[in-house]
Design an enzyme around this catalytic site. Sequence first.
Site, PDB file in Angstrom:
ATOM      1  N   HIS A   1      35.827 -23.842  22.703  1.00  0.00           N
ATOM      2  CA  HIS A   1      36.391 -22.548  23.098  1.00  0.00           C
ATOM      3  C   HIS A   1      37.512 -22.829  24.106  1.00  0.00           C
ATOM      4  CE1 HIS A   1      36.410 -18.599  25.163  1.00  0.00           C
ATOM      5  NE2 HIS A   1      35.732 -18.115  24.137  1.00  0.00           N
TER       6      HIS A   1
ATOM      7  N   ASP B   1      28.736 -26.832  27.503  1.00  0.00           N
ATOM      8  CA  ASP B   1      29.038 -25.400  27.463  1.00  0.00           C
ATOM      9  C   ASP B   1      27.930 -24.738  26.639  1.00  0.00           C
ATOM     10  OD1 ASP B   1      29.856 -22.873  26.808  1.00  0.00           O
ATOM     11  OD2 ASP B   1      31.878 -23.441  26.180  1.00  0.00           O
TER      12      ASP B   1
ATOM     13  N   GLN C   1      26.766 -20.357  23.856  1.00  0.00           N
ATOM     14  CA  GLN C   1      26.196 -19.891  22.582  1.00  0.00           C
ATOM     15  C   GLN C   1      24.821 -20.487  22.296  1.00  0.00           C
ATOM     16  OE1 GLN C   1      27.333 -17.403  21.279  1.00  0.00           O
ATOM     17  NE2 GLN C   1      29.391 -17.357  22.147  1.00  0.00           N
TER      18      GLN C   1
ATOM     19  N   LYS D   1      25.830 -12.830  27.395  1.00  0.00           N
ATOM     20  CA  LYS D   1      25.528 -13.321  26.046  1.00  0.00           C
ATOM     21  C   LYS D   1      24.025 -13.589  25.886  1.00  0.00           C
ATOM     22  CE  LYS D   1      30.031 -15.639  25.611  1.00  0.00           C
ATOM     23  NZ  LYS D   1      30.778 -14.836  24.647  1.00  0.00           N
TER      24      LYS D   1
ATOM     25  N   CYS E   1      39.160 -17.482  20.163  1.00  0.00           N
ATOM     26  CA  CYS E   1      39.479 -18.348  21.320  1.00  0.00           C
ATOM     27  C   CYS E   1      39.239 -19.816  20.984  1.00  0.00           C
ATOM     28  CB  CYS E   1      38.681 -17.965  22.563  1.00  0.00           C
ATOM     29  SG  CYS E   1      39.121 -16.351  23.184  1.00  0.00           S
TER      30      CYS E   1
HETATM   31  N1  PLP Z   1      32.340 -21.002  25.628  1.00  0.00           N
HETATM   32  C1  PLP Z   1      31.910 -20.538  24.449  1.00  0.00           C
HETATM   33  C2  PLP Z   1      31.339 -21.498  23.449  1.00  0.00           C
HETATM   34  C3  PLP Z   1      31.972 -19.175  24.177  1.00  0.00           C
HETATM   35  O1  PLP Z   1      31.538 -18.716  22.987  1.00  0.00           O
HETATM   36  C4  PLP Z   1      32.494 -18.298  25.148  1.00  0.00           C
HETATM   37  C5  PLP Z   1      32.632 -16.848  24.858  1.00  0.00           C
HETATM   38  O2  PLP Z   1      32.642 -16.415  23.729  1.00  0.00           O
HETATM   39  C6  PLP Z   1      32.919 -18.823  26.361  1.00  0.00           C
HETATM   40  C7  PLP Z   1      32.834 -20.177  26.568  1.00  0.00           C
HETATM   41  C8  PLP Z   1      33.464 -17.944  27.446  1.00  0.00           C
HETATM   42  O3  PLP Z   1      32.459 -17.127  27.949  1.00  0.00           O
HETATM   43  P1  PLP Z   1      32.797 -16.016  29.058  1.00  0.00           P
HETATM   44  O4  PLP Z   1      33.930 -15.206  28.501  1.00  0.00           O
HETATM   45  O5  PLP Z   1      31.537 -15.242  29.194  1.00  0.00           O
HETATM   46  O6  PLP Z   1      33.186 -16.732  30.305  1.00  0.00           O
END
Ligand code: PLP
Length: 409
Positions: free
Chosen positions: A126, A203, A206, A229, A367
């Site tokens: 992401h 990270d 998900q 999430k 993203c």
């Molecule tokens: N990393 C991953 C794998 C994500 O799916 C997301 C959001 O969809 C993020 C980071 C960013 O999360 P946040 O917008 O809650 O900071």
Amino acid sequence: MEHNTRYDVQALRGDYPILSREIYGKPLIYLDNTATTQTPLQVVDTIRDMYTGHKANVHRGVHTLSQEATAMQEDTRRLVASFIGAESSDEIIFTRGTTESINLVAASYGMLLEPGDEIILSVMEHHSNIVPWQLMAERRGLVIKVIPMSDAGVLDMDAYRSLLTRRTKIVAVAHVSNVLGTVNPVKEIITEAHKAGAVALIDGAQAIAHLEVDVRALDADFYVFSSHKMYGPCGVGVLYGKRSLLEKMPPYQGGGEMIKSVSFEHTEFAELPFKFEAGTPDFVDIAALHTAIDYMTGIGLANIAAHEEELLTYTTPRLLEVPGLRIYGTAPHKSAIISFLIGDAHHYDTGMLLDKLGIAVRTGHHCAQPLMHRLGITGTVRASFALYNTLEECDSFVAAVKRVAAMLG
Ligand code: PLP
């Protein structure tokens, strides 16, 4: 009627009034859970209770309300620590979300690195796990390397091993891809990073609501995720970091609560975890995160995972019956996320037509533009499932995709 011997999905749906909404006169089918999960009434009630009965700034008051609010915040910190298997609640830093947690590590740990040091990311990250590292790489003269993947969306572990050098200092990889659903072999990735003398950030945005996560079993150095999430409120995230690393990292932001003493000549910083929590934290939503974790553990992460796996294995072959439909992300070990395209139809058109049928899916690059580039596409339609989705919804979704495919020719 739904057959689920693990928990009563229909009964749980009552916790989410939003799921009873209609969109264009059709029952809402919410399949955008990767972007954010819906929030059960229990969590909303906690927010209401905080505002109506307990609101006072934390850590700064001798008065009862402040002590209550502080106790609630610190209770959540302990619960988060046990939820992810951390050794100590001092290793749990509250942030605004996954993105801020990664920015914190990149900006702070990055200051310990030397020009020429290397960071390894994967091609399926992401943007939140790319851009903070790029910013730091520019400031400190660091080098970014990228783990490639197969067409199915499986990371190439041989290529990963060959990228590791004595200059590798950080490996930062998603536990679960937000586009492909691939569950990456993070334990192995971490072990290899450690062999090379690097630290690993996972990270978990998900993964946290869909898999059982144990940071000590993984031996993760950093693990990050967002409350919104995982059925919790917006505005809160978590950074788990090993104490030995957090202790040697410089503060990320300066301000109140992160200090021991301040004079114009010199400031001494507070102990962990407060060193990294400048300013008033979102203590209302932190308290509500406690309720969200209780809610998930009440159902059981293993039960949630099994239910979502059932939704995935039920839906995938049925969706593939749609003429011209291609699924992106076919790793053997994947989470309940289905990215697809139909023939030459634009993802945006497909998503818009599905919305007219009451189905909320996400379209676009999610993203993850480098991943789109790797796949040779500009975006996908993405359906992602959560603990409250039903097999009936999967049937309606497949029927709707069939209708849309026919409409788009
Ligand atoms: N990393 C991953 C794998 C994500 O799916 C997301 C959001 O969809 C993020 C980071 C960013 O999360 P946040 O917008 O809650 O900071």
